[in-house]
Motif scaffolding. Structure first.
Motif, PDB file in Angstrom:
ATOM      1  N   TRP A  78       0.823  -1.211   0.000  1.00 49.20           N
ATOM      2  CA  TRP A  78       0.000   0.000   0.000  1.00 49.20           C
ATOM      3  C   TRP A  78       0.859   1.264   0.000  1.00 49.20           C
ATOM      4  CZ3 TRP A  78      -4.773   0.842  -1.257  1.00 49.20           C
ATOM      5  CH2 TRP A  78      -5.432   1.997  -0.840  1.00 49.20           C
ATOM      6  N   ASN A  79       1.958   1.272   0.746  1.00 51.96           N
ATOM      7  CA  ASN A  79       2.794   2.470   0.863  1.00 51.96           C
ATOM      8  C   ASN A  79       4.222   2.230   0.393  1.00 51.96           C
ATOM      9  OD1 ASN A  79       0.990   4.425   1.906  1.00 51.96           O
ATOM     10  ND2 ASN A  79       1.043   3.394   3.877  1.00 51.96           N
ATOM     11  N   GLY A  80       4.420   1.392  -0.603  1.00 58.86           N
ATOM     12  CA  GLY A  80       5.763   1.164  -1.133  1.00 58.86           C
ATOM     13  C   GLY A  80       6.282   2.393  -1.859  1.00 58.86           C
ATOM     14  N   VAL A  81       7.570   2.575  -1.851  1.00 56.12           N
ATOM     15  CA  VAL A  81       8.176   3.749  -2.482  1.00 56.12           C
ATOM     16  C   VAL A  81       8.450   3.452  -3.949  1.00 56.12           C
ATOM     17  CG1 VAL A  81      10.183   5.282  -2.491  1.00 56.12           C
ATOM     18  CG2 VAL A  81       9.230   4.491  -0.327  1.00 56.12           C
ATOM     19  N   VAL A  82       7.958   4.310  -4.815  1.00 61.69           N
ATOM     20  CA  VAL A  82       8.261   4.282  -6.241  1.00 61.69           C
ATOM     21  C   VAL A  82       9.064   5.545  -6.526  1.00 61.69           C
ATOM     22  CG1 VAL A  82       7.343   4.224  -8.573  1.00 61.69           C
ATOM     23  CG2 VAL A  82       6.153   3.008  -6.751  1.00 61.69           C
ATOM     24  N   THR A  83      10.304   5.367  -6.922  1.00 63.97           N
ATOM     25  CA  THR A  83      11.222   6.482  -7.093  1.00 63.97           C
ATOM     26  C   THR A  83      10.812   7.347  -8.283  1.00 63.97           C
ATOM     27  OG1 THR A  83      12.959   5.083  -6.217  1.00 63.97           O
ATOM     28  CG2 THR A  83      13.649   7.097  -7.319  1.00 63.97           C
ATOM     29  N   GLY A  84      10.840   8.659  -8.061  1.00 62.77           N
ATOM     30  CA  GLY A  84      10.512   9.609  -9.124  1.00 62.77           C
ATOM     31  C   GLY A  84      11.728   9.968  -9.952  1.00 62.77           C
ATOM     32  N   MET A  85      11.509  10.706 -11.029  1.00 63.78           N
ATOM     33  CA  MET A  85      12.591  11.090 -11.943  1.00 63.78           C
ATOM     34  C   MET A  85      13.606  12.020 -11.300  1.00 63.78           C
ATOM     35  SD  MET A  85      10.845  11.431 -15.686  1.00 63.78           S
ATOM     36  CE  MET A  85       9.285  12.196 -15.243  1.00 63.78           C
ATOM     37  N   ASP A  86      13.255  12.674 -10.197  1.00 64.23           N
ATOM     38  CA  ASP A  86      14.188  13.594  -9.547  1.00 64.23           C
ATOM     39  C   ASP A  86      15.377  12.885  -8.904  1.00 64.23           C
ATOM     40  OD1 ASP A  86      12.664  12.415  -7.571  1.00 64.23           O
ATOM     41  OD2 ASP A  86      12.493  14.232  -6.369  1.00 64.23           O
ATOM     42  N   HIS A  87      15.337  11.584  -8.767  1.00 59.38           N
ATOM     43  CA  HIS A  87      16.440  10.823  -8.167  1.00 59.38           C
ATOM     44  C   HIS A  87      17.449  10.313  -9.188  1.00 59.38           C
ATOM     45  CE1 HIS A  87      14.192  11.189  -4.574  1.00 59.38           C
ATOM     46  NE2 HIS A  87      14.727  10.165  -3.958  1.00 59.38           N
ATOM     47  N   PHE A  88      17.241  10.637 -10.442  1.00 57.95           N
ATOM     48  CA  PHE A  88      18.121  10.149 -11.509  1.00 57.95           C
ATOM     49  C   PHE A  88      18.747  11.330 -12.241  1.00 57.95           C
ATOM     50  CE2 PHE A  88      14.559   7.153 -11.073  1.00 57.95           C
ATOM     51  CZ  PHE A  88      15.262   6.042 -10.627  1.00 57.95           C
TER      52      PHE A  88
END
Length: 89
Positions: A78-88
Motif C-alpha cells: 500500500w505504501n511502497g516507495v516508487v522512485t521519481g525522476m528527480d532521483h536520476f
C-alpha cells in the motif's frame, strides 16, 4: 478467455515489476512520476490515469490520479516507495 485472461494479468504484472526493478528511470517517465513525494512521512504513489506533463517545470499540469495504485502495481504494498525522476541524473 478462461486461460488467456489470467495468463495475461500474470505476465503483465511480472513485466511491470521487472521494469520497476531493472529500469526505474523508464518506469518513472512512463508514469509521469516526477518526484518521490512523502505525505505525512509516507510515500504518495498515486497512479496517473491521465496527465499533461510539463517536463521543464518537473510536474504535471493536469492529472487524474488514483492514490496508492502505482505502489500496489509495482511493489505489491500500500505504501511502497516508487522512485521519481528527480532521483536520476
Amino acid at each position: 478467455l478462461i486461460v488467456i485472461t489470467p495468463l495475461q494479468i500474470f505476465i503483465g504484472d511480472e513485466l511491470g515489476r521487472e521494469v520497476a526493478a531493472d529500469q526505474p528511470t523508464s518506469l518513472a517517465a512512463m508514469e509521469g512520476h516526477f518526484h518521490t513525494y512523502l505525505a505525512n512521512g509516507k510515500p504518495d504513489t498515486s497512479w496517473n490515469l491521465i496527465a499533461i506533463p510539463d517536463v521543464a517545470a518537473g510536474k504535471n499540469l493536469f492529472s487524474i490520479q488514483i492514490p496508492h495504485v502505482l505502489s500496489l502495481l509495482e511493489t505489491h504494498t500500500w505504501n511502497g516507495v516508487v522512485t521519481g525522476m528527480d532521483h536520476f541524473p
